[in-house]
Structure formats: C-alpha cells, structure tokens
Design an enzyme around this catalytic site. Structure first.
Site, mmCIF file in Angstrom:
data_model
loop_
_atom_site.group_PDB
_atom_site.id
_atom_site.type_symbol
_atom_site.label_atom_id
_atom_site.label_comp_id
_atom_site.label_asym_id
_atom_site.label_seq_id
_atom_site.Cartn_x
_atom_site.Cartn_y
_atom_site.Cartn_z
ATOM 1 N N HIS A 174 56.092 -19.393 -55.361
ATOM 2 C CA HIS A 174 55.211 -19.511 -56.531
ATOM 3 C C HIS A 174 55.020 -20.996 -56.867
ATOM 4 O O HIS A 174 55.557 -21.497 -57.859
ATOM 5 C CB HIS A 174 55.909 -18.769 -57.682
ATOM 6 C CG HIS A 174 55.080 -18.493 -58.895
ATOM 7 N ND1 HIS A 174 54.448 -19.474 -59.617
ATOM 8 C CD2 HIS A 174 54.813 -17.334 -59.540
ATOM 9 C CE1 HIS A 174 53.835 -18.925 -60.661
ATOM 10 N NE2 HIS A 174 54.042 -17.622 -60.625
ATOM 11 N N GLU A 276 50.065 -19.750 -54.854
ATOM 12 C CA GLU A 276 51.271 -19.063 -54.398
ATOM 13 C C GLU A 276 50.969 -18.352 -53.077
ATOM 14 O O GLU A 276 49.910 -17.753 -52.935
ATOM 15 C CB GLU A 276 51.689 -18.042 -55.467
ATOM 16 C CG GLU A 276 51.745 -18.672 -56.852
ATOM 17 C CD GLU A 276 51.614 -17.660 -57.995
ATOM 18 O OE1 GLU A 276 52.112 -16.528 -57.854
ATOM 19 O OE2 GLU A 276 50.994 -17.995 -59.017
HETATM 20 O O1 LIG Z 1 55.848 -16.059 -66.578
HETATM 21 P P1 LIG Z 1 56.093 -15.703 -65.140
HETATM 22 O O2 LIG Z 1 56.871 -14.420 -64.968
HETATM 23 O O3 LIG Z 1 56.721 -16.863 -64.396
HETATM 24 O O4 LIG Z 1 54.680 -15.451 -64.483
HETATM 25 C C1 LIG Z 1 53.692 -16.435 -64.523
HETATM 26 C C2 LIG Z 1 52.437 -15.931 -63.790
HETATM 27 O O5 LIG Z 1 52.753 -15.788 -62.422
HETATM 28 C C3 LIG Z 1 51.622 -15.479 -61.615
HETATM 29 O O6 LIG Z 1 52.037 -15.367 -60.298
HETATM 30 C C4 LIG Z 1 51.036 -14.148 -62.049
HETATM 31 O O7 LIG Z 1 49.909 -13.854 -61.239
HETATM 32 C C5 LIG Z 1 50.679 -14.230 -63.510
HETATM 33 O O8 LIG Z 1 50.188 -12.958 -63.937
HETATM 34 C C6 LIG Z 1 51.892 -14.616 -64.339
HETATM 35 O O9 LIG Z 1 51.539 -14.757 -65.692
#
Ligand SMILES: O=P(O)(O)OC[C@H]1O[C@@H](O)[C@H](O)[C@@H](O)[C@@H]1O
Length: 302
Positions: A174, A276
C-alpha cells in the site's frame, strides 16, 4: 544489536518502534519491523547526492507499535480492505477483523540484513502464524518481506501456505507516494485494465488512455499490466514494475474524507497519492497447500 556491524546500517527508536536506516552508494532507505513497513526511500544521483524521498509518511503517523503506520509501504495481508468471508473462516459474533488484514499492525522479526557484493543492501523480515494471529485468522502461514535497497527499491512478499489445504487471499503493498493528487499527475500503464470506481457505486470501464489523477479517488484496477509510469506536468517522476501482482489501487481521500483520519493533518491530503500493487477483488490468489506465492514490486525514479 545484531546486524549493526553491516556497513551503512544503523538502528534507532522512534517512540515504541525500532527503526532501521540503510545507506549505500545507490540510496538511503528507512524501515521498521513494525508491520515490516518501509518508511522512506531516497535514491542518490550520479554524484552520490541524495534526491527527494519518493515515499510519504504523515506527520501525524502513530509509532506506538500497535497502529498501522500512516505512510510508507504498509503490507495489507491476508485480506485487502474488509475481511473476505467468502474465503475465510466464519467470524465469531461481534468479531471486528481489522481493515487491510492484521500484519501491518504486528511486529515482524528482522531475520537478516546483508550488503551484497553489488553494493545493494537486503533486509529480510518474517512473520509466522502464532496464537495471536490464529485468534484473528485460524490458518498456519509463514510470511516474508524482502526489501532490496539499490538503484530501485524492491519489495518481495512471499506467502508460505503451511496448511494441508489451499488458501485464498487478497494482498497489497500500500505505497504512499509523495505525488500531487491533481490533474498534473498522469499514470501510464493501466491501459487494458478494468477500472472500478468505488466512489461511484463501483462503476466499471476498461482503461483506454493514461489515467489523469483527481481527488478524491478510490479506484481499483483489475488485470493491470506489470509496469506503470507516473509523470507530473509531462515529466516522468516514478516507475513501478511488478510481478505476480495483477491489481493496482489508486487512493487519495481528498479534502472532506481526510477529516475522518486522525493521523493525517487536514490539509495534507494534497501531499500524497497511494498507488498500491497487489491481488485484490477477483484477482485474489490461491496458494496451494504446502506451497508458496510471491508478489514483487520495484520502484525507481526514471
Ligand atoms: O485507513 P486505512 O485502513 O489505512 O485505509 C486507507 C485506504 O486504503 C485504500 O487502499 C482503500 O482503497 C481505501 O478505501 C482506504 O480508505
């Protein structure tokens, strides 16, 4: 500290998490065993001078050894987004499985650090199933993340399925990039992928031309190609090559949704774009019994 004798490798603490800094002729990188999260990657130019960080970490990121770190490259595994009950064990009533899996919130083991004759430095993190993980996800596994710091930053995530049956999972690296979430940014290489706009009732279409950034955005690209180039105002700024990662997700919360994130300062949504790479939605991976699967990304400044 084991590995502190390796040239260019230093250890320190940031609040509750231990931080490993690696510097060699090619680049400087910072990472932590908490979530096996890479936090920074600054390549060096021909004169050996450090260039700007390709990665972004929020000034409000929490380093308490519990929360997922807001920025860098968190590992989403063994599910991306919400828990996938179609693949996984039934949840007990009231259970609240964490978003994006549980390994980004756990302390991994620093298994090895090595400087290779080529001058690159490799760092290997591992995490195996335990009572703690089996309370969340009742399967046996061994997971490894190898980070190679060189002219490119390369990450390989290997899943070992230690069960006598197949495992199905979704996963993503990510990555938070220091890029502008506006129409000066274009992503070239997603052509041919299926774009799903999750902020538009999952509207789907086939990508035909380079993607022009907008914010807010939360798009999933399925069956994406192995190479993506980002440019800002026509200048190439980033190259991502991947293997065995068939999906790409592009995310930026924008000025309204960001207000719901306690670990991002309200105006800082303008500082990053998440690109990501992984295997999500119906690009999920089946890892055969007692077998392994490896996905890989390599990031560089073109
Ligand atoms: O707050 P998190 O769990 O790290 O997620 C952040 C974002 O991560 C992204 O990968 C998702 O597609 C989003 O929907 C999400 O809001």
């Amino acid at each position: 500290m084991p590995f502190s004798h390796i040239p260019g490798v230093t250890f320190s603490m940031r609040d509750a998490v231990s931080v490993i800094e690696v510097e060699n002729d090619y680049a400087k990188a910072v990472m932590t065993a908490h979530g096996a999260t890479v936090l920074s990657y600054c390549p060096k130019d021909k004169n050996g001078d450090l260039q700007e960080d390709l990665l972004w970490v929020s000034e409000q990121a929490v380093f308490d050894g519990k929360a997922a770190i807001r920025g860098g490259i968190p590992v989403c595994w063994p599910w991306f987004s919400g828990y996938q009950s179609e693949f996984n064990a039934l949840l007990e009533e009231g259970a609240q499985p964490p978003a994006h899996g549980f390994v980004r919130k756990m302390s991994w083991h620093l298994e090895n650090v090595e400087k290779l004759p080529s001058g690159v430095t490799t760092v290997l993190f591992s995490l195996s199933s335990s009572k703690e993980t089996q309370a969340i996800w009742p399967y046996a596994f061994a997971l490894q993340l190898q980070v190679v710091v060189g002219e490119t930053l390369s990450l390989s995530l290997t899943t070992h399925n230690l069960n006598a049956f197949d495992l199905q999972l979704t996963e993503a690296l990510h990555t938070y990039f220091r890029l502008p979430p506006d129409d000066t940014l274009q992503l070239d290489g997603l052509q041919g992928a299926t774009q799903i706009e999750t902020l538009q009732q999952n509207r789907q279409n086939l990508v035909g031309t380079p993607v022009v950034m907008q914010s807010p955005i939360d798009n999933v690209y399925l069956n994406a190609g192995p190479s993506l180039q980002a440019s800002v105002q026509g200048e190439p700024v980033l190259q991502i090559d991947s293997s065995h990662a068939r999906s790409c997700i592009v995310w930026n919360p924008g000025p309204e949704t960001v207000k719901g994130f306690s670990d991002i300062e309200n105006s800082h949504w303008k500082e990053f774009v998440c690109i990501e790479n992984g295997n999500v939605w119906n690009n999920f991976v089946t890892v055969p019994a007692e077998s392994k699967h490896k996905m890989q990304i390599a990031i560089c400044k073109p």
